[in-house]
Design a protein around this motif. Structure first.
Motif, short mmCIF file in Angstrom:
data_model
loop_
_atom_site.label_atom_id
_atom_site.label_comp_id
_atom_site.label_asym_id
_atom_site.label_seq_id
_atom_site.Cartn_x
_atom_site.Cartn_y
_atom_site.Cartn_z
N ALA A 210 39.64 22.97 25.80
CA ALA A 210 41.04 23.06 26.01
C ALA A 210 41.48 23.73 26.57
O ALA A 210 42.29 23.31 26.98
N GLU A 211 40.98 25.04 27.26
CA GLU A 211 42.57 25.99 28.48
C GLU A 211 41.97 25.23 29.68
O GLU A 211 42.90 24.82 30.00
N ILE A 212 40.82 24.96 29.74
CA ILE A 212 40.20 24.22 31.27
C ILE A 212 41.19 22.28 31.87
O ILE A 212 41.45 23.11 32.78
N LEU A 213 40.75 22.19 30.61
CA LEU A 213 41.46 20.91 30.24
C LEU A 213 43.08 20.37 29.91
O LEU A 213 43.13 19.48 30.66
N GLY A 214 43.58 21.79 29.66
CA GLY A 214 44.95 22.02 29.70
C GLY A 214 45.22 20.66 28.51
O GLY A 214 46.10 19.92 27.98
N VAL B 289 51.44 34.36 41.44
CA VAL B 289 50.98 34.03 40.93
C VAL B 289 50.14 34.89 39.86
O VAL B 289 49.73 36.39 40.14
N PRO B 290 51.01 35.37 38.94
CA PRO B 290 50.13 36.36 38.00
C PRO B 290 49.19 36.35 37.73
O PRO B 290 48.18 35.69 37.01
N PRO B 291 48.42 37.71 37.33
CA PRO B 291 47.05 37.94 37.03
C PRO B 291 46.68 36.62 35.49
O PRO B 291 46.10 36.47 35.80
N GLU B 292 47.33 36.48 34.42
CA GLU B 292 47.46 35.84 33.05
C GLU B 292 47.32 34.34 33.71
O GLU B 292 46.85 34.02 32.85
N LYS B 293 48.19 33.94 34.82
CA LYS B 293 47.98 32.47 34.85
C LYS B 293 47.13 32.26 36.20
O LYS B 293 47.30 31.03 36.77
N ALA B 294 45.95 33.03 36.89
CA ALA B 294 45.13 32.79 37.56
C ALA B 294 44.12 31.26 37.16
O ALA B 294 44.09 30.48 38.41
N LYS B 295 44.16 31.83 36.39
CA LYS B 295 42.43 30.64 36.09
C LYS B 295 43.71 29.35 35.74
O LYS B 295 42.70 28.39 35.89
N SER B 296 44.28 29.23 35.47
CA SER B 296 44.95 28.24 35.43
C SER B 296 45.47 27.45 36.51
O SER B 296 45.50 26.46 36.74
N PHE B 297 45.47 28.36 37.43
CA PHE B 297 45.98 28.00 38.60
C PHE B 297 45.25 27.62 39.61
O PHE B 297 45.65 26.53 40.51
N THR C 49 53.63 47.17 45.74
CA THR C 49 53.07 47.80 46.49
C THR C 49 51.40 46.22 46.56
O THR C 49 51.92 45.68 45.48
N ILE C 50 50.24 45.78 47.02
CA ILE C 50 49.41 45.27 46.49
C ILE C 50 49.37 45.45 45.18
O ILE C 50 48.78 46.61 44.67
N SER C 51 49.29 44.89 44.00
CA SER C 51 48.71 44.44 42.84
C SER C 51 48.24 43.01 41.88
O SER C 51 48.31 42.17 42.81
N GLY C 52 47.21 43.22 40.67
CA GLY C 52 47.28 42.28 40.29
C GLY C 52 45.98 42.16 41.09
O GLY C 52 45.36 41.87 41.40
N ILE C 53 46.21 40.26 40.80
CA ILE C 53 45.42 39.59 41.30
C ILE C 53 45.43 39.61 43.05
O ILE C 53 43.92 39.72 43.42
N CYS C 54 46.07 40.53 44.41
CA CYS C 54 45.71 40.28 45.39
C CYS C 54 44.91 41.34 46.15
O CYS C 54 44.87 41.61 46.54
#
Length: 173
Positions: free
Chosen positions: A144-148, A58-66, A5-10
């Motif tokens: 730091a998170e934004i710039l990696g 894209v898993p929800p926890e990786k969405a911002k990084s993606f 089913t549609i889940s997470g960021i979808c």
């Protein structure tokens, strides 16, 4: 974990909330990094479209990084052969001049111009970290998170930016 089913960021509500929470921050990051307001708006939109198209992967926890990775790569592709120049656009053209000395206003405008030149003269890394911290009010760990990069690297970039700006400001006077 199979998704039947549609889940997470979808989920449209989740994606909409994610967009509201991150669109302005991403747009400002792109503007500070590349110095082009229209490009920042366009790339922000493109990054969210790409996230929506790949939401199932894209898993929800990786969405911002993606999102930030896509935006950064897209911007780099758009300006591969151009030199980065940061320009500030005065948002408020109405100045309160009724009680201020015209000479003071002229000096203030000259100082702003010189400060903008000094900020534009920073390295891209220093300028990006400095503006994310001072203008957007981001904490070091968020930058730091934004710039990696590590928090120590953020501290070093901001410190070097401040040292350079102090040097330039002393030369201005």
């Amino acid at each position: 974990m199979k998704k039947n089913t549609i889940s997470g960021i979808c989920e449209e509500i989740t994606f909409s909330s994610f967009f509201e929470n991150h669109a302005k921050s991403l747009r400002n990051y792109l503007f500070y990094k590349f110095g082009n307001e229209d490009q920042a708006d366009d790339v922000t939109q493109e990054a969210f479209i790409k996230l929506w198209q790949n939401c199932a992967d894209v898993p929800p926890e990786k969405a911002k990084s993606f999102l930030y990775t896509v935006a950064n790569n897209t911007s780099l592709n758009h300006i591969a052969h151009q030199k980065v120049v940061l320009q500030y656009v005065a948002k408020n053209t109405h100045k309160h001049t009724d009680k201020q000395n015209p000479e003071f206003l002229m000096e203030e405008e000259q100082f702003k111009t010189k400060l903008q030149k000094a900020i534009a003269g920073l390295t891209e890394a220093q300028r990006t970290a400095f503006l994310l911290h001072r203008i957007d009010g981001k904490k070091y760990h968020e930058i730091a998170e934004i710039l990696g990069i590590s928090i120590k690297a953020v501290e070093k970039r901001i410190h070097k930016a401040l040292v350079e700006l102090r040097k330039e400001i002393e030369n201005i006077r």
